[in-house]
Write an enzyme that holds these catalytic residues in place. Structure first.
Site, mmCIF file in Angstrom:
data_model
loop_
_atom_site.group_PDB
_atom_site.id
_atom_site.type_symbol
_atom_site.label_atom_id
_atom_site.label_comp_id
_atom_site.label_asym_id
_atom_site.label_seq_id
_atom_site.Cartn_x
_atom_site.Cartn_y
_atom_site.Cartn_z
ATOM 1 N N ASP A 171 -5.282 -1.122 5.990
ATOM 2 C CA ASP A 171 -5.286 -1.816 4.695
ATOM 3 C C ASP A 171 -3.991 -2.594 4.505
ATOM 4 O O ASP A 171 -3.993 -3.735 4.031
ATOM 5 C CB ASP A 171 -5.452 -0.816 3.551
ATOM 6 N N ASN A 184 -17.590 -5.196 -7.124
ATOM 7 C CA ASN A 184 -17.599 -5.623 -5.728
ATOM 8 C C ASN A 184 -18.841 -5.100 -5.007
ATOM 9 O O ASN A 184 -19.100 -3.897 -4.990
ATOM 10 C CB ASN A 184 -16.345 -5.120 -5.013
ATOM 11 N N LYS A 219 0.899 -1.157 0.000
ATOM 12 C CA LYS A 219 0.000 0.000 0.000
ATOM 13 C C LYS A 219 0.937 1.205 0.000
ATOM 14 O O LYS A 219 1.340 1.704 1.050
ATOM 15 C CB LYS A 219 -0.881 -0.019 1.254
ATOM 16 N N GLY A 278 -7.997 5.616 -2.826
ATOM 17 C CA GLY A 278 -9.079 6.320 -3.500
ATOM 18 C C GLY A 278 -9.156 5.946 -4.970
ATOM 19 O O GLY A 278 -8.944 4.795 -5.354
ATOM 20 N N GLU A 335 -2.019 -1.928 -3.813
ATOM 21 C CA GLU A 335 -3.310 -1.255 -3.689
ATOM 22 C C GLU A 335 -3.129 0.249 -3.658
ATOM 23 O O GLU A 335 -2.349 0.782 -2.857
ATOM 24 C CB GLU A 335 -4.033 -1.701 -2.411
#
Length: 253
Positions: A61, A182, A40, A125, A122
């Site tokens: 995350d 999703n 991340k 936003g 990842e």
């Protein structure tokens, strides 16, 4: 150094389910015997953790990604840039009288690529979230050189948001693996909202390959069998041929 292999997971918005999708892919790769690392690069809303005697802000995350992949890489590599306030990174950095240094994220990415065969990265936003006064998430994705997988919502508004994101991917000259729909929230109660969710997939498939539609699962990150649950979830609802192609490319090289 060879070009790192992996996927950059982005989304049409905040809260669309990028982390769930990224974790599920990492868990699935791990189960398939792929040496997968996770990252991340930029995050906000972090909490201060200690590792090796060093305290730093780390995103939840990033914690979930590392758990899903079963990695123990340093937080300085997995989540090199993290701010405490849950704001857009550029704003969070300005409020701390500092700035986001993209080269730090790129450097950490290169080091992780030397540790693992494949990386799941990842974003934060959507693609145009500002990281600096001039650079957005799209620019960071371009510097990492990975193909993008776009996570999108199933309901009203997704056609516009998804097409805008796909157009930005095209304008940025980035490669796109397709989209994942999703269901990050329970099914809506309004009948026509449910009709929109049922019909949007066919329309979205006109603009990009739909790699899967993931149903709502509120228990995905409960303690215990999270990685196995995540791998089962994506294996059951993603495009099996696409997943197998991904594994075959990795294990045969």
């Amino acid at each position: 150094m060879r070009q790192p292999r992996g996927l950059f997971i982005t989304g049409t918005d905040t809260g669309v389910g990028k982390t769930a999708g990224a974790c599920a892919l990492a868990a699935w790769c791990r189960r398939a015997g792929v040496d997968v690392g996770v990252m991340k690069p930029v995050a906000t809303g972090g909490r201060r953790l200690s590792q090796g005697g060093v305290r730093r802000f780390v995103s939840d995350d990033a914690l979930r990604l590392a758990q899903a992949a079963g990695t123990e890489d340093p937080w300085a590599l997995v989540n090199p840039i993290c701010f405490e306030e849950p704001l857009a990174p550029w704003i969070a950095a300005r409020r701390r009288h500092t700035r986001v240094r993209l080269q730090a994220a790129v450097g950490a990415f290169r080091r992780l690529a030397g540790r693992h065969d494949y990386l799941i990265v990842e974003g934060i936003g959507g693609l145009l979230v500002p990281l600096t006064a001039r650079a957005s998430v799209a620019e960071l994705a371009g510097r990492l050189g990975l193909p993008l997988l776009l996570v999108t919502r199933p309901g009203l508004g997704t056609l516009n948001h998804t097409r805008l994101s796909l157009e930005q991917i095209r304008r940025s000259g980035l490669a796109c693996e397709g989209i994942v729909i999703n269901h990050a929230a329970p099914a809506p109660r309004h009948r026509m909202a449910r009709v929109a969710e049922r019909t949007n997939r066919a329309v979205l498939g006109r603009f990009a390959a739909v790699r899967g539609e993931l149903p709502f699962r509120p228990d995905l990150f409960r303690r215990g069998r999270a990685p196995g649950r995540l791998a089962d979830w994506i294996a059951a609802h993603a495009d099996g041929q696409w997943l197998r192609r991904l594994t075959n490319r990795l294990t045969s090289s």
